[in-house]
Write a protein that holds these residues in place. Sequence first.
Motif, PDB file in Angstrom:
ATOM      1  N   ASP A   1       7.241 -11.239  73.725  1.00  0.00           N
ATOM      2  CA  ASP A   1       7.468 -12.278  74.729  1.00  0.00           C
ATOM      3  C   ASP A   1       8.858 -12.881  74.641  1.00  0.00           C
ATOM      4  OD1 ASP A   1       7.305 -13.685  72.383  1.00  0.00           O
ATOM      5  OD2 ASP A   1       5.609 -14.949  72.968  1.00  0.00           O
ATOM      6  N   GLY A   2       9.739 -12.290  73.813  1.00  0.00           N
ATOM      7  CA  GLY A   2      11.104 -12.767  73.666  1.00  0.00           C
ATOM      8  C   GLY A   2      11.299 -13.786  72.564  1.00  0.00           C
ATOM      9  N   GLU A   3      10.229 -14.324  72.010  1.00  0.00           N
ATOM     10  CA  GLU A   3      10.346 -15.281  70.917  1.00  0.00           C
ATOM     11  C   GLU A   3      10.913 -14.600  69.683  1.00  0.00           C
ATOM     12  OE1 GLU A   3       7.477 -18.157  68.137  1.00  0.00           O
ATOM     13  OE2 GLU A   3       6.615 -16.840  69.668  1.00  0.00           O
ATOM     14  N   GLU A   4      11.717 -15.357  68.928  1.00  0.00           N
ATOM     15  CA  GLU A   4      12.320 -14.812  67.715  1.00  0.00           C
ATOM     16  C   GLU A   4      11.864 -15.625  66.514  1.00  0.00           C
ATOM     17  OE1 GLU A   4      16.448 -12.638  67.051  1.00  0.00           O
ATOM     18  OE2 GLU A   4      16.714 -14.808  67.220  1.00  0.00           O
ATOM     19  N   VAL A   5      11.465 -14.935  65.445  1.00  0.00           N
ATOM     20  CA  VAL A   5      11.041 -15.605  64.220  1.00  0.00           C
ATOM     21  C   VAL A   5      11.756 -14.955  63.050  1.00  0.00           C
ATOM     22  CG1 VAL A   5       8.776 -16.189  65.156  1.00  0.00           C
ATOM     23  CG2 VAL A   5       9.061 -14.068  63.887  1.00  0.00           C
ATOM     24  N   ALA A   6      11.835 -15.698  61.951  1.00  0.00           N
ATOM     25  CA  ALA A   6      12.489 -15.195  60.741  1.00  0.00           C
ATOM     26  C   ALA A   6      11.503 -15.228  59.592  1.00  0.00           C
ATOM     27  CB  ALA A   6      13.714 -16.048  60.408  1.00  0.00           C
ATOM     28  N   PHE A   7      11.635 -14.254  58.693  1.00  0.00           N
ATOM     29  CA  PHE A   7      10.772 -14.189  57.515  1.00  0.00           C
ATOM     30  C   PHE A   7      11.662 -14.063  56.296  1.00  0.00           C
ATOM     31  CE2 PHE A   7       8.102 -11.993  54.379  1.00  0.00           C
ATOM     32  CZ  PHE A   7       6.956 -12.772  54.421  1.00  0.00           C
ATOM     33  N   GLU A   8      11.580 -15.060  55.405  1.00  0.00           N
ATOM     34  CA  GLU A   8      12.327 -15.038  54.149  1.00  0.00           C
ATOM     35  C   GLU A   8      11.403 -14.573  53.042  1.00  0.00           C
ATOM     36  OE1 GLU A   8      13.565 -19.085  53.733  1.00  0.00           O
ATOM     37  OE2 GLU A   8      15.484 -18.743  54.715  1.00  0.00           O
ATOM     38  N   GLU A   9      11.863 -13.624  52.236  1.00  0.00           N
ATOM     39  CA  GLU A   9      11.010 -13.051  51.197  1.00  0.00           C
ATOM     40  C   GLU A   9      11.673 -13.175  49.836  1.00  0.00           C
ATOM     41  OE1 GLU A   9       8.693  -8.812  50.296  1.00  0.00           O
ATOM     42  OE2 GLU A   9       9.769  -9.129  52.179  1.00  0.00           O
ATOM     43  N   ALA A  10      10.912 -13.726  48.879  1.00  0.00           N
ATOM     44  CA  ALA A  10      11.355 -13.797  47.490  1.00  0.00           C
ATOM     45  C   ALA A  10      10.599 -12.735  46.694  1.00  0.00           C
ATOM     46  CB  ALA A  10      11.110 -15.193  46.934  1.00  0.00           C
ATOM     47  N   ILE A  11      10.489 -12.892  45.382  1.00  0.00           N
ATOM     48  CA  ILE A  11       9.888 -11.850  44.547  1.00  0.00           C
ATOM     49  C   ILE A  11       8.415 -11.662  44.880  1.00  0.00           C
ATOM     50  CG2 ILE A  11       9.334 -11.164  42.178  1.00  0.00           C
ATOM     51  CD1 ILE A  11      11.824 -12.664  41.272  1.00  0.00           C
ATOM     52  N   THR A  12       7.666 -12.762  44.921  1.00  0.00           N
ATOM     53  CA  THR A  12       6.226 -12.651  45.165  1.00  0.00           C
ATOM     54  C   THR A  12       5.754 -13.516  46.323  1.00  0.00           C
ATOM     55  OG1 THR A  12       5.788 -14.413  43.546  1.00  0.00           O
ATOM     56  CG2 THR A  12       5.727 -12.131  42.740  1.00  0.00           C
ATOM     57  N   THR A  13       6.659 -14.168  47.018  1.00  0.00           N
ATOM     58  CA  THR A  13       6.267 -15.053  48.104  1.00  0.00           C
ATOM     59  C   THR A  13       7.087 -14.758  49.349  1.00  0.00           C
ATOM     60  OG1 THR A  13       7.860 -16.767  47.423  1.00  0.00           O
ATOM     61  CG2 THR A  13       5.631 -16.897  46.505  1.00  0.00           C
ATOM     62  N   GLY A  14       6.564 -15.199  50.469  1.00  0.00           N
ATOM     63  CA  GLY A  14       7.286 -15.057  51.722  1.00  0.00           C
ATOM     64  C   GLY A  14       7.052 -16.269  52.600  1.00  0.00           C
ATOM     65  N   THR A  15       8.046 -16.629  53.397  1.00  0.00           N
ATOM     66  CA  THR A  15       7.949 -17.796  54.277  1.00  0.00           C
ATOM     67  C   THR A  15       8.289 -17.377  55.697  1.00  0.00           C
ATOM     68  OG1 THR A  15       8.627 -19.265  52.470  1.00  0.00           O
ATOM     69  CG2 THR A  15       8.754 -20.143  54.714  1.00  0.00           C
ATOM     70  N   MET A  16       7.367 -17.633  56.622  1.00  0.00           N
ATOM     71  CA  MET A  16       7.609 -17.348  58.027  1.00  0.00           C
ATOM     72  C   MET A  16       8.191 -18.593  58.685  1.00  0.00           C
ATOM     73  SD  MET A  16       7.458 -15.010  60.360  1.00  0.00           S
ATOM     74  CE  MET A  16       6.291 -13.793  59.746  1.00  0.00           C
TER      75      MET A  16
ATOM     76  N   ARG B   1      12.807 -22.448  66.417  1.00  0.00           N
ATOM     77  CA  ARG B   1      13.982 -21.824  67.025  1.00  0.00           C
ATOM     78  C   ARG B   1      15.247 -22.052  66.209  1.00  0.00           C
ATOM     79  NH1 ARG B   1      15.703 -22.113  73.438  1.00  0.00           N
ATOM     80  NH2 ARG B   1      17.581 -20.828  73.251  1.00  0.00           N
ATOM     81  N   ALA B   2      15.376 -23.259  65.633  1.00  0.00           N
ATOM     82  CA  ALA B   2      16.601 -23.571  64.877  1.00  0.00           C
ATOM     83  C   ALA B   2      16.762 -22.634  63.685  1.00  0.00           C
ATOM     84  CB  ALA B   2      16.571 -25.025  64.416  1.00  0.00           C
ATOM     85  N   SER B   3      15.672 -22.382  62.966  1.00  0.00           N
ATOM     86  CA  SER B   3      15.739 -21.481  61.809  1.00  0.00           C
ATOM     87  C   SER B   3      16.061 -20.060  62.230  1.00  0.00           C
ATOM     88  CB  SER B   3      14.412 -21.504  61.045  1.00  0.00           C
ATOM     89  OG  SER B   3      14.168 -22.773  60.483  1.00  0.00           O
ATOM     90  N   ALA B   4      15.435 -19.616  63.316  1.00  0.00           N
ATOM     91  CA  ALA B   4      15.702 -18.265  63.803  1.00  0.00           C
ATOM     92  C   ALA B   4      17.158 -18.122  64.226  1.00  0.00           C
ATOM     93  CB  ALA B   4      14.768 -17.934  64.960  1.00  0.00           C
ATOM     94  N   ASP B   5      17.691 -19.140  64.916  1.00  0.00           N
ATOM     95  CA  ASP B   5      19.094 -19.096  65.354  1.00  0.00           C
ATOM     96  C   ASP B   5      20.030 -19.058  64.159  1.00  0.00           C
ATOM     97  OD1 ASP B   5      18.344 -19.140  67.995  1.00  0.00           O
ATOM     98  OD2 ASP B   5      18.755 -21.273  68.295  1.00  0.00           O
ATOM     99  N   ARG B   6      19.738 -19.853  63.137  1.00  0.00           N
ATOM    100  CA  ARG B   6      20.598 -19.908  61.954  1.00  0.00           C
ATOM    101  C   ARG B   6      20.620 -18.561  61.237  1.00  0.00           C
ATOM    102  NH1 ARG B   6      18.012 -23.414  59.575  1.00  0.00           N
ATOM    103  NH2 ARG B   6      16.985 -22.284  57.885  1.00  0.00           N
ATOM    104  N   HIS B   7      19.473 -17.962  61.078  1.00  0.00           N
ATOM    105  CA  HIS B   7      19.410 -16.682  60.379  1.00  0.00           C
ATOM    106  C   HIS B   7      19.987 -15.549  61.227  1.00  0.00           C
ATOM    107  CE1 HIS B   7      17.479 -17.956  56.766  1.00  0.00           C
ATOM    108  NE2 HIS B   7      16.414 -18.446  57.381  1.00  0.00           N
ATOM    109  N   ARG B   8      19.872 -15.656  62.534  1.00  0.00           N
ATOM    110  CA  ARG B   8      20.471 -14.624  63.378  1.00  0.00           C
ATOM    111  C   ARG B   8      21.992 -14.652  63.259  1.00  0.00           C
ATOM    112  NH1 ARG B   8      18.650 -16.152  67.777  1.00  0.00           N
ATOM    113  NH2 ARG B   8      20.494 -17.105  68.689  1.00  0.00           N
ATOM    114  N   ARG B   9      22.569 -15.839  63.173  1.00  0.00           N
ATOM    115  CA  ARG B   9      24.024 -15.938  63.000  1.00  0.00           C
ATOM    116  C   ARG B   9      24.432 -15.330  61.662  1.00  0.00           C
ATOM    117  NH1 ARG B   9      23.201 -21.007  65.516  1.00  0.00           N
ATOM    118  NH2 ARG B   9      23.097 -22.085  63.512  1.00  0.00           N
ATOM    119  N   SER B  10      23.650 -15.587  60.621  1.00  0.00           N
ATOM    120  CA  SER B  10      23.954 -15.007  59.307  1.00  0.00           C
ATOM    121  C   SER B  10      23.869 -13.484  59.371  1.00  0.00           C
ATOM    122  CB  SER B  10      22.980 -15.544  58.249  1.00  0.00           C
ATOM    123  OG  SER B  10      23.134 -16.936  58.077  1.00  0.00           O
ATOM    124  N   TYR B  11      22.862 -12.979  60.050  1.00  0.00           N
ATOM    125  CA  TYR B  11      22.707 -11.525  60.176  1.00  0.00           C
ATOM    126  C   TYR B  11      23.891 -10.934  60.938  1.00  0.00           C
ATOM    127  CZ  TYR B  11      20.791  -6.944  61.196  1.00  0.00           C
ATOM    128  OH  TYR B  11      20.615  -5.582  61.285  1.00  0.00           O
TER     129      TYR B  11
END
Length: 275
Positions: A221-236, A240-250
């Motif tokens: 549907d065009g929505e963008e989400v980011a997933f941060e992954e550490a050794i044994t955990t992950g955060t979805m 929008r602000a988080s997705a935009d920030r990580h997209r700029r980093s990418y």
Amino acid sequence: MPARPNELTPDRSARHLFGARLRRHREQAGLSLEKLALIVKSSRSNLSRVENAEIMPPPELPALLDAEFDTDDLFQDLYLLAVKELHPEPFKRRMALEARARRIREVAVQIIPGLLQTEQYAREQFKVHDLRAAPERVEELVTARMHRQAILRGKPDADLAWILDEAVIRRGFGGPEVMRVQLERLIALTCTPTTTLQVLPFSAGGYALMGGALTLLTLDDGEEVAFEEAITTGTMLEDRASADRHRRSYDLLSACALSPDDSARLITSVMEDLQ
């Protein structure tokens, strides 16, 4: 006197329900474990362990059982549920969104991303991750990873892109032969109609995402989400602000990384250096 069959517990999990339904249909058909094993090209011991929920069913078994017992997709549906249960909760959410994604972008810092791993690389990585893990548990995780790849292979219209730190292609798992096959897979995916793979060389210096892996998902549907992954955990991160920030980093990393052609040449060089 024949041994009494183990009592099954179908209410415990999808894997236990799979085993219970297997026994029910096998007994209704008047088949022994030995006879059914011949039909589905398995061994009696493995089939018994599946029936008692001691191991995950091999991926080819559900379709063979549905065909033998004329059960539509019963065993295939139970298998899909059993595979999902292998993942911790945060990763279940990631997989659900991943299946909806029309675009996937990943940054990997130390380990080749799961969607790119060969079966043997995945197996060796899981062994290293938990040295005390039972062989059956390692095989369950490998099965789940290969199933996750199969879901995305069924989405030929998805756009997939990866940025791999140079450490990812140089850090070996399982020895030279395992790594050689794995690196060959990476080379094949550097630039295709649906995939792009770049290597971020050591010469690029430090960068913002070195602390862990990142996945960006653009959904149907065009929505963008980011997933941060550490050794044994992950955060979805679904705001929008988080997705935009990580997209700029990418995007910044992509600009600093080698081109797909140069990435292929670097990976080839690393592969040729394997002894």
